[in-house]
Design a protein around this motif. Structure first.
Motif, PDB file in Angstrom:
ATOM      1  N   MET A   7       0.955  -0.993   0.068  1.00 10.71           N
ATOM      2  CA  MET A   7       0.032  -0.015  -0.026  1.00 10.71           C
ATOM      3  C   MET A   7       0.845   1.154   0.040  1.00 10.71           C
ATOM      4  N   PRO A   8       0.755   2.076  -1.020  1.00 10.32           N
ATOM      5  CA  PRO A   8       1.771   3.345  -1.131  1.00 10.32           C
ATOM      6  C   PRO A   8       1.046   4.196  -0.060  1.00 10.32           C
ATOM      7  N   VAL A   9       2.216   4.904   0.797  1.00  9.50           N
ATOM      8  CA  VAL A   9       1.789   5.723   1.878  1.00  9.50           C
ATOM      9  C   VAL A   9       2.908   6.887   1.632  1.00  9.50           C
ATOM     10  N   GLY A  10       2.541   8.088   2.318  1.00 10.55           N
ATOM     11  CA  GLY A  10       3.441   9.098   2.218  1.00 10.55           C
ATOM     12  C   GLY A  10       2.587  10.502   2.303  1.00 10.55           C
ATOM     13  N   GLY A  11       3.345  11.477   2.150  1.00  8.00           N
ATOM     14  CA  GLY A  11       2.658  12.861   2.917  1.00  8.00           C
ATOM     15  C   GLY A  11       3.471  13.929   2.310  1.00  8.00           C
ATOM     16  N   VAL A  12       2.843  15.052   2.289  1.00  4.84           N
ATOM     17  CA  VAL A  12       3.554  16.345   1.590  1.00  4.84           C
ATOM     18  C   VAL A  12       3.303  17.543   2.503  1.00  4.84           C
ATOM     19  N   ASP A  13       4.147  18.583   2.457  1.00  2.00           N
ATOM     20  CA  ASP A  13       3.948  19.744   2.941  1.00  2.00           C
ATOM     21  C   ASP A  13       4.352  20.978   2.099  1.00  2.00           C
ATOM     22  N   ASP A  48       8.822   0.179   3.591  1.00  2.18           N
ATOM     23  CA  ASP A  48      10.166   0.062   2.991  1.00  2.18           C
ATOM     24  C   ASP A  48      10.259   0.739   1.873  1.00  2.18           C
ATOM     25  N   THR A  49      11.238   0.692   0.940  1.00  5.82           N
ATOM     26  CA  THR A  49      11.276   1.591  -0.121  1.00  5.82           C
ATOM     27  C   THR A  49      11.034   3.168   0.036  1.00  5.82           C
ATOM     28  N   PHE A  50      11.649   3.716   1.038  1.00  5.79           N
ATOM     29  CA  PHE A  50      11.537   5.060   1.458  1.00  5.79           C
ATOM     30  C   PHE A  50      11.989   6.086   0.670  1.00  5.79           C
ATOM     31  N   ARG A  51      11.253   7.235   0.317  1.00  3.98           N
ATOM     32  CA  ARG A  51      11.903   8.036  -0.414  1.00  3.98           C
ATOM     33  C   ARG A  51      11.331   9.528  -0.054  1.00  3.98           C
ATOM     34  N   ALA A  52      12.172  10.592  -0.294  1.00  2.00           N
ATOM     35  CA  ALA A  52      12.116  11.880   0.122  1.00  2.00           C
ATOM     36  C   ALA A  52      12.377  12.880  -1.038  1.00  2.00           C
ATOM     37  N   PHE A  53      11.794  14.065  -0.845  1.00  3.19           N
ATOM     38  CA  PHE A  53      12.005  15.138  -1.957  1.00  3.19           C
ATOM     39  C   PHE A  53      11.921  16.445  -1.183  1.00  3.19           C
ATOM     40  N   VAL A  54      12.448  17.484  -1.613  1.00  9.19           N
ATOM     41  CA  VAL A  54      12.294  18.803  -1.350  1.00  9.19           C
ATOM     42  C   VAL A  54      12.452  19.570  -2.943  1.00  9.19           C
ATOM     43  N   GLY A  55      11.748  20.733  -2.835  1.00 11.79           N
ATOM     44  CA  GLY A  55      11.265  21.515  -3.890  1.00 11.79           C
ATOM     45  C   GLY A  55      12.527  22.305  -4.511  1.00 11.79           C
ATOM     46  N   ARG A  56      13.488  22.408  -3.525  1.00 13.30           N
ATOM     47  CA  ARG A  56      14.667  23.286  -3.793  1.00 13.30           C
ATOM     48  C   ARG A  56      15.669  22.641  -3.145  1.00 13.30           C
ATOM     49  N   ALA A  57      16.929  22.463  -3.792  1.00 14.67           N
ATOM     50  CA  ALA A  57      18.128  21.901  -3.427  1.00 14.67           C
ATOM     51  C   ALA A  57      18.640  22.519  -1.900  1.00 14.67           C
ATOM     52  N   PRO A  58      19.279  22.021  -1.167  1.00  9.11           N
ATOM     53  CA  PRO A  58      19.830  22.567   0.145  1.00  9.11           C
ATOM     54  C   PRO A  58      20.612  23.876  -0.011  1.00  9.11           C
ATOM     55  N   SER A  59      21.623  23.677  -1.021  1.00  2.00           N
ATOM     56  CA  SER A  59      22.873  24.543  -1.218  1.00  2.00           C
ATOM     57  C   SER A  59      23.927  23.794  -0.965  1.00  2.00           C
ATOM     58  N   SER A  60      24.983  24.175  -1.411  1.00  2.00           N
ATOM     59  CA  SER A  60      26.526  23.533  -0.966  1.00  2.00           C
ATOM     60  C   SER A  60      26.599  23.562   0.335  1.00  2.00           C
ATOM     61  N   GLY A  61      27.213  22.302   0.977  1.00  2.00           N
ATOM     62  CA  GLY A  61      27.764  22.190   2.054  1.00  2.00           C
ATOM     63  C   GLY A  61      26.468  21.912   3.208  1.00  2.00           C
ATOM     64  N   GLY A 120       8.110  16.253   0.653  1.00  2.00           N
ATOM     65  CA  GLY A 120       7.257  15.280   0.771  1.00  2.00           C
ATOM     66  C   GLY A 120       8.057  13.820   0.930  1.00  2.00           C
ATOM     67  N   TRP A 121       7.145  12.838   0.997  1.00  2.00           N
ATOM     68  CA  TRP A 121       8.008  11.220   1.264  1.00  2.00           C
ATOM     69  C   TRP A 121       6.957  10.447   0.748  1.00  2.00           C
ATOM     70  N   SER A 122       7.502   9.191   0.555  1.00  2.00           N
ATOM     71  CA  SER A 122       6.628   7.929   0.135  1.00  2.00           C
ATOM     72  C   SER A 122       7.452   6.986   0.756  1.00  2.00           C
ATOM     73  N   ALA A 123       6.643   5.905   0.807  1.00  2.00           N
ATOM     74  CA  ALA A 123       7.159   4.533   1.473  1.00  2.00           C
ATOM     75  C   ALA A 123       6.112   3.371   1.022  1.00  2.00           C
ATOM     76  N   CYS A 124       6.392   2.071   0.865  1.00  2.00           N
ATOM     77  CA  CYS A 124       5.491   1.247   0.479  1.00  2.00           C
ATOM     78  C   CYS A 124       5.325   0.364   1.896  1.00  2.00           C
ATOM     79  N   PHE A 125       3.943   0.150   2.041  1.00  2.00           N
ATOM     80  CA  PHE A 125       3.743  -0.513   3.363  1.00  2.00           C
ATOM     81  C   PHE A 125       3.166  -1.734   3.045  1.00  2.00           C
ATOM     82  N   VAL A 126       3.710  -3.146   3.494  1.00  2.00           N
ATOM     83  CA  VAL A 126       3.391  -4.350   2.952  1.00  2.00           C
ATOM     84  C   VAL A 126       2.734  -4.967   4.255  1.00  2.00           C
ATOM     85  N   PRO A 127       1.389  -5.003   4.459  1.00  2.00           N
ATOM     86  CA  PRO A 127       0.958  -5.920   5.456  1.00  2.00           C
ATOM     87  C   PRO A 127       1.392  -7.160   5.838  1.00  2.00           C
ATOM     88  N   ASP A 128       1.199  -7.684   6.882  1.00  2.00           N
ATOM     89  CA  ASP A 128       1.720  -9.097   7.426  1.00  2.00           C
ATOM     90  C   ASP A 128       0.598 -10.124   6.733  1.00  2.00           C
TER      91      ASP A 128
END
Length: 128
Positions: A7-13, A48-61, A120-128
């Motif tokens: 089941m795909p799970v995730g959220g955004v801000d 599992d298969t956890f992913r995350a994103f931001v709309g703008r790169a953080p900057s050097s360092g 935002g972020w997403s993951a795959c939720f696998v029920p037992d």
């Protein structure tokens, strides 16, 4: 039948944030200090298969470290978005959840990372 076996799970801000903030599952907006806004998992299983994103790169360092949280505590699923061009990250480990455990994600800034311009972020939720 669930043909993808998860089941795909995730959220955004949609806000443009800096410092640290949390994002709920299936909902927008930060949940910092509001564990009652985090999704209670309906059945036991693994994320599992956890992913995350931001709309703008953080900057050097600078970096954003994004961590899956269980019952308002960090888990082993975590990845880091860093540098002037990276806007995504992935972790392929798994975290076990029991029915009723609450799931969300924390974004933590190091340095003076640029405002997120959405995250935002997403993951795959696998029920037992």
């Amino acid at each position: 039948a669930n043909l993808i076996n998860c089941m795909p799970v995730g959220g955004v801000d949609e806000g443009s944030r800096n410092a640290s903030f949390e994002v709920a599952t299936f909902a927008g907006g930060a949940t910092s200090g509001r564990a009652d806004h985090l999704w209670p998992v309906p059945v036991s299983g693994n994320a599992d298969t956890f992913r995350a994103f931001v709309g703008r790169a953080p900057s050097s360092g600078d970096t954003w470290t994004v961590t899956l949280r269980k019952n308002d505590a960090n888990t082993a699923l975590s990845c880091t978005i860093s540098g002037a061009s990276q806007t995504t990250c992935t972790d392929t480990g798994a975290v076990s959840f029991a029915a009723g455990d609450r799931m969300g994600v924390a974004f933590v800034e190091s340095g003076t990372a640029a405002h997120t311009l959405g995250a935002g972020w997403s993951a795959c939720f696998v029920p037992d």
